[in-house]
Design an enzyme around this catalytic site. Structure first.
Site, short mmCIF file in Angstrom:
data_model
loop_
_atom_site.label_atom_id
_atom_site.label_comp_id
_atom_site.label_asym_id
_atom_site.label_seq_id
_atom_site.Cartn_x
_atom_site.Cartn_y
_atom_site.Cartn_z
N LYS A 139 0.82 -1.15 -0.10
CA LYS A 139 0.13 0.02 -0.21
C LYS A 139 0.81 1.33 0.00
O LYS A 139 0.42 2.36 -0.59
CB LYS A 139 -0.82 -0.02 1.35
CG LYS A 139 -2.15 -0.74 1.13
CD LYS A 139 -2.92 -0.57 2.39
CE LYS A 139 -4.01 -1.60 2.55
NZ LYS A 139 -5.20 -1.39 3.57
N ASP B 159 -9.83 3.15 1.94
CA ASP B 159 -9.99 2.66 3.69
C ASP B 159 -10.62 3.87 4.38
O ASP B 159 -11.51 3.63 5.39
CB ASP B 159 -8.61 2.42 4.18
CG ASP B 159 -8.35 0.92 3.56
OD1 ASP B 159 -9.04 0.23 3.27
OD2 ASP B 159 -7.32 0.52 3.86
P1 NAP Z 1 -0.24 -2.18 10.51
O1 NAP Z 1 0.17 -0.99 9.55
O2 NAP Z 1 0.96 -3.22 10.60
O3 NAP Z 1 -0.33 -1.27 12.19
C1 NAP Z 1 -0.63 -2.41 13.11
C2 NAP Z 1 -0.99 -1.08 14.33
O4 NAP Z 1 -1.27 -2.38 15.36
C3 NAP Z 1 0.11 -0.55 14.92
O5 NAP Z 1 -0.55 0.74 15.27
C4 NAP Z 1 0.67 -1.39 16.10
O6 NAP Z 1 1.35 -0.22 17.07
C5 NAP Z 1 -0.43 -1.90 16.56
N1 NAP Z 1 -0.44 -3.00 17.17
C6 NAP Z 1 0.14 -4.18 16.85
N2 NAP Z 1 -0.01 -5.28 17.88
C7 NAP Z 1 -0.05 -4.46 19.01
C8 NAP Z 1 -0.19 -4.98 20.39
N3 NAP Z 1 0.13 -6.06 20.88
N4 NAP Z 1 -0.56 -3.83 21.31
C9 NAP Z 1 -0.87 -2.81 20.73
N5 NAP Z 1 -1.02 -2.32 19.52
C10 NAP Z 1 -0.58 -2.88 18.64
O7 NAP Z 1 -1.62 -2.56 10.18
P2 NAP Z 1 -2.88 -2.07 9.46
O8 NAP Z 1 -2.79 -2.27 8.22
O9 NAP Z 1 -2.95 -0.64 10.13
O10 NAP Z 1 -3.80 -3.04 10.02
C11 NAP Z 1 -4.52 -2.91 11.40
C12 NAP Z 1 -5.87 -3.76 11.64
O11 NAP Z 1 -6.72 -3.26 10.99
C13 NAP Z 1 -5.66 -5.34 11.18
O12 NAP Z 1 -6.11 -6.07 11.94
C14 NAP Z 1 -6.33 -5.25 9.72
O13 NAP Z 1 -6.74 -6.46 9.39
C15 NAP Z 1 -7.32 -4.12 10.07
N6 NAP Z 1 -7.65 -3.65 8.70
C16 NAP Z 1 -9.10 -3.75 8.59
C17 NAP Z 1 -9.58 -3.08 7.37
C18 NAP Z 1 -11.06 -3.20 6.92
O14 NAP Z 1 -11.32 -2.93 5.88
N7 NAP Z 1 -11.85 -3.60 7.83
C19 NAP Z 1 -8.79 -2.25 6.49
C20 NAP Z 1 -7.39 -2.31 6.99
C21 NAP Z 1 -6.92 -2.78 8.09
P3 NAP Z 1 2.92 -0.28 16.91
O15 NAP Z 1 3.12 1.03 16.07
O16 NAP Z 1 3.22 0.22 18.37
O17 NAP Z 1 3.70 -1.28 16.42
#
Ligand code: NAP
Length: 278
Positions: free
Chosen positions: A65, A110
């Site tokens: 992305k 998104d």
């Molecule tokens: P990403 O860029 O990898 O970001 C992950 C986020 O989660 C970061 O803020 C990270 O914090 C935090 N995190 C991870 N493990 C954690 C923990 N144990 N405790 C607290 N914070 C934690 O991932 P993303 O693409 O943003 O996706 C995040 C979630 O949204 C995923 O579950 C994904 O499937 C979902 N999502 C859903 C949609 C939808 O359409 N429904 C669209 C996009 C994403 P740090 O910065 O401290 O590492």
């Protein structure tokens, strides 16, 4: 026939093909939606190859992305978010003839997925107080979307510096570590944009004591569909919005960008939820 698709790695369990193909069938659009899994180093070739082959549009997911931003002409919102999840090769025209000098356009749907999910549940964002937990890709999209919709945004992230950095570019936003989650007590809107709760139904990013009945909670996590956060939010009397709504409505926005048609939202929702529970 038009070809649309998803580029990511991995994309094996994507729910986008059944969701989009249900829409094509409903509206009689002659199109297919397929998944592509290029090696991370082959993204530029994949995008130019798709263009050369006359592919009409692509969704883009992890890990591409951010990198795809350099390969397309991003719209201002995608540029501010720093990520593109939808590429339009031909502006939705029926004519699939490749055009010369046409840089593909990049969008981030998104963000619309977040605002449309709240709208769909009757939640007013303008003038609201929002807390976004997470500052990764979903967190960035949510923070910009909510701020642009008129909410005051606080971003709380495990790595506080990332939240503070993001708050520096989102209009009017503040940022902090997870110790700032008590801001939820006075908030009207909460988005979980972390992966906490995914595949681990006993985990939640938010202490239940901060949840209350004047809150609307969107959990971006959609596996499982009912997370512990949403269960505890419902117990507290909050409006709850599961991650399938965000997934659906980002797909609806992409469909409309590609085809110029009004998406059959209910049909797409049914197809998505059938596959989520299958
Ligand atoms: P990403 O860029 O990898 O970001 C992950 C986020 O989660 C970061 O803020 C990270 O914090 C935090 N995190 C991870 N493990 C954690 C923990 N144990 N405790 C607290 N914070 C934690 O991932 P993303 O693409 O943003 O996706 C995040 C979630 O949204 C995923 O579950 C994904 O499937 C979902 N999502 C859903 C949609 C939808 O359409 N429904 C669209 C996009 C994403 P740090 O910065 O401290 O590492």
């Amino acid at each position: 026939m038009q070809v649309y698709g998803l580029v990511g790695n991995p994309v094996g369990h994507s729910l986008s093909p059944p969701m989009h193909e249900a829409a094509y069938e409903e509206l009689g659009v002659d199109a297919r939606y397929v998944t592509f899994e290029p090696e991370p180093s082959a993204l530029a070739d994949a995008i130019s190859g798709a263009d050369a082959l006359g592919i009409a549009g692509l969704n883009v997911t992890i890990p591409f992305k951010q990198d795809v931003l350099e390969l397309v002409d991003p719209d201002p919102l995608a540029e501010r978010i720093g990520a593109v999840n939808t590429v339009v090769f031909d502006d939705g025209a029926e004519d699939s003839t490749p055009k010369e000098d046409s840089t593909p356009k990049g969008y981030n749907t998104d963000a619309a997925g977040v605002t449309r999910a709240f709208e769909r549940h009757g939640v007013e964002l303008d003038g609201g107080d929002a807390v976004v937990v997470g500052a990764g890709g979903a967190g960035r999209a949510a923070a910009f979307a909510l701020a642009d919709a008129g909410a005051s945004v606080h971003i709380a992230n495990r790595t506080a510096e990332k939240a503070e950095e993001l708050a520096g570019v989102v209009p009017g936003a503040t940022g902090g570590g997870l110790d700032s989650l008590d801001r939820i007590r006075d908030a009207s809107v909460l988005v979980n944009a972390t992966s906490v709760g995914m595949e681990a139904p006993d985990e939640t990013p938010v202490p239940a004591e901060y949840l209350h009945g004047d809150l609307a909670v969107l959990d971006a996590v959609y596996t499982p569909i009912e997370t512990r956060l949403l269960r505890e939010a419902a117990d507290a009397g909050a409006v709850t919005i599961d991650g399938a709504w965000m997934l659906l409505l980002q797909g609806v926005e992409a469909f409309e960008l590609w085809t110029g048609l009004d998406a059959p939202v209910e049909v797409m929702n049914d197809a998505l939820r059938d596959h989520l529970t299958a």
